[in-house]
Design a protein around this motif. Structure first.
Motif, mmCIF file in Angstrom:
data_model
loop_
_atom_site.group_PDB
_atom_site.id
_atom_site.type_symbol
_atom_site.label_atom_id
_atom_site.label_comp_id
_atom_site.label_asym_id
_atom_site.label_seq_id
_atom_site.Cartn_x
_atom_site.Cartn_y
_atom_site.Cartn_z
ATOM 1 N N ALA A 7 -8.451 9.116 -8.791
ATOM 2 C CA ALA A 7 -7.722 8.626 -7.624
ATOM 3 C C ALA A 7 -7.584 9.710 -6.567
ATOM 4 O O ALA A 7 -7.728 9.449 -5.387
ATOM 5 C CB ALA A 7 -6.340 8.124 -8.042
ATOM 6 N N CYS B 51 -6.447 10.304 -3.830
ATOM 7 C CA CYS B 51 -5.043 10.446 -4.196
ATOM 8 C C CYS B 51 -4.708 11.855 -4.588
ATOM 9 O O CYS B 51 -4.926 12.744 -3.816
ATOM 10 C CB CYS B 51 -4.663 9.463 -5.291
ATOM 11 S SG CYS B 51 -2.896 9.304 -5.494
ATOM 12 N N MET C 108 2.223 6.950 -8.109
ATOM 13 C CA MET C 108 1.970 5.579 -7.682
ATOM 14 C C MET C 108 3.218 4.843 -7.231
ATOM 15 O O MET C 108 3.145 3.923 -6.422
ATOM 16 C CB MET C 108 1.301 4.800 -8.822
ATOM 17 C CG MET C 108 -0.152 5.181 -9.049
ATOM 18 S SD MET C 108 -1.167 4.948 -7.567
ATOM 19 C CE MET C 108 -1.060 3.173 -7.346
ATOM 20 N N ASN C 109 4.356 5.221 -7.788
ATOM 21 C CA ASN C 109 5.595 4.512 -7.472
ATOM 22 C C ASN C 109 6.711 5.508 -7.200
ATOM 23 O O ASN C 109 6.719 6.614 -7.737
ATOM 24 C CB ASN C 109 6.003 3.610 -8.649
ATOM 25 C CG ASN C 109 4.941 2.571 -8.966
ATOM 26 O OD1 ASN C 109 4.777 1.602 -8.240
ATOM 27 N ND2 ASN C 109 4.215 2.785 -10.055
ATOM 28 N N THR D 63 5.142 2.983 -0.805
ATOM 29 C CA THR D 63 6.405 2.371 -1.212
ATOM 30 C C THR D 63 7.554 2.832 -0.325
ATOM 31 O O THR D 63 8.415 2.039 0.074
ATOM 32 C CB THR D 63 6.711 2.721 -2.678
ATOM 33 O OG1 THR D 63 5.665 2.230 -3.514
ATOM 34 C CG2 THR D 63 8.041 2.120 -3.118
ATOM 35 N N SER E 118 -0.657 5.983 0.428
ATOM 36 C CA SER E 118 -0.856 4.993 -0.622
ATOM 37 C C SER E 118 0.116 5.330 -1.743
ATOM 38 O O SER E 118 0.807 6.351 -1.700
ATOM 39 C CB SER E 118 -2.303 5.038 -1.135
ATOM 40 O OG SER E 118 -2.618 6.340 -1.609
ATOM 41 N N GLY E 119 0.193 4.475 -2.750
ATOM 42 C CA GLY E 119 1.058 4.756 -3.885
ATOM 43 C C GLY E 119 2.511 4.942 -3.493
ATOM 44 O O GLY E 119 3.102 4.120 -2.791
#
Length: 304
Positions: free
Chosen positions: A12, A17, A98-99, A124, A119-120
């Motif tokens: 990622a 990522c 991711m969160n 959020t 992203s991720g």
């Protein structure tokens, strides 16, 4: 679980990522890895009135860069994978790559959040941070020279230039020394093994390919369209790399890699040119990458 998360994370990060890799069920599908670039690498620090005092970091390399800039004490929240330097382990967690927990983040009263890409976890948090007027910045080094530049950037953001400037210059000096030492070196073809179940490698990743070029190395998969392609062993055998780099600092694990490729009669393994590098240092675009590249260069010298 850590190994599985690392496998997903390296692919990622390389596709766009942030963390480090091993192998496991959380590895991304090729379709996910082919996602395109998401936006510019950095956001202007002018969005924050320096000095910033309370930061949230959403990738471990950002935590390392800010500590190198002398502002580690400004980080009030981070992600679960931020484990270096040692004091980073005591920083409250707001989520993983991711969160992120919006409530936990806001409770820490940050005046800036810094992410790898939108992203991720960053995705959020972005709407809430925007509503609250909290800037969300990005840090995405694409070359080795970008790493000391980011340290300087964070030194300015947190008003710790007295620490950031010498730290940045020290890394610049080490990079320059490697560049000078390996100019004109005989090219060495390299295969970087990311994981085995399935087998991933480094493809079109600008940062790690820059590191290889600095050492006179040539990535045998640099012609792929994505940063972390899934491949098969037969493909590696056909391309016949002269050196194999395995993401491990563990001797037992390195022997497993060496034995596996030796059993397949890959010349690099038969010639003893299988080397391990700490994945946290090698796959995170932070200050420790420079040391990992110094080790990489020494391995390619041995292969020559």
């Amino acid at each position: 679980m850590k190994s599985g998360l690392r496998t997903w994370a390296v692919a990622a990060r390389l596709a766009a990522c942030c963390f480090v890799a091993g192998v496991g069920a959380l590895a991304p599908t090729p379709a996910r890895a082919q996602a395109g670039p998401m936006q510019s690498d950095t956001a202007p620090t002018a969005e924050v009135q320096p000095p910033a005092a309370r930061a949230i970091t959403l990738a471990p390399h950002i935590t390392e860069l800010i500590f190198a800039a002398g502002a580690g004490d400004k980080i009030v929240g981070t992600v679960s994978s931020s484990d270096f330097p040692a004091p980073a382990k005591a920083i409250p967690r707001v989520g993983d790559g991711m969160n992120a927990n919006v409530e936990k983040t806001l409770a820490l009263r940050p005046d800036v959040a810094i992410a790898w890409l939108p992203s991720g976890a960053a995705q959020t948090l972005a709407p809430t941070l925007s509503r609250m007027g909290i800037p969300l910045l990005y840090s995405r080094p694409r070359t080795l020279d970008d790493i000391p530049a980011e340290i300087l950037r964070f030194g300015k953001l947190f008003a710790t230039e007295s620490t950031a400037l010498p730290a940045s210059k020290a890394l610049q000096t080490r990079i320059a020394a490697l560049r000078t030492r390996h100019i004109g070196s005989k090219p060495v073809s390299v295969f970087i093994e990311v994981g085995t179940s399935p087998l991933y490698t480094i493809g079109k990743d600008p940062l790690l390919n820059d590191a290889l070029r600095l050492c006179g190395g040539v990535n045998i998969y640099t012609d792929t369209a994505i940063a972390a392609p899934q491949i098969n062993a037969e493909s590696v055998l056909v391309r016949r790399p002269e050196v194999i780099i395995a993401p491990t600092a563990n001797g037992i694990r390195l022997n497993e890699v060496r034995n596996r490729w030796t059993a397949l009669h890959l010349p690099a393994a038969l010639n003893g040119h299988v080397y391990g590098i700490d994945p946290d240092a090698f796959f995170r675009p932070g200050p420790r990458l420079i040391g990992a590249v110094e080790a990489l260069c020494s391995y390619l010298e041995q292969a020559r």
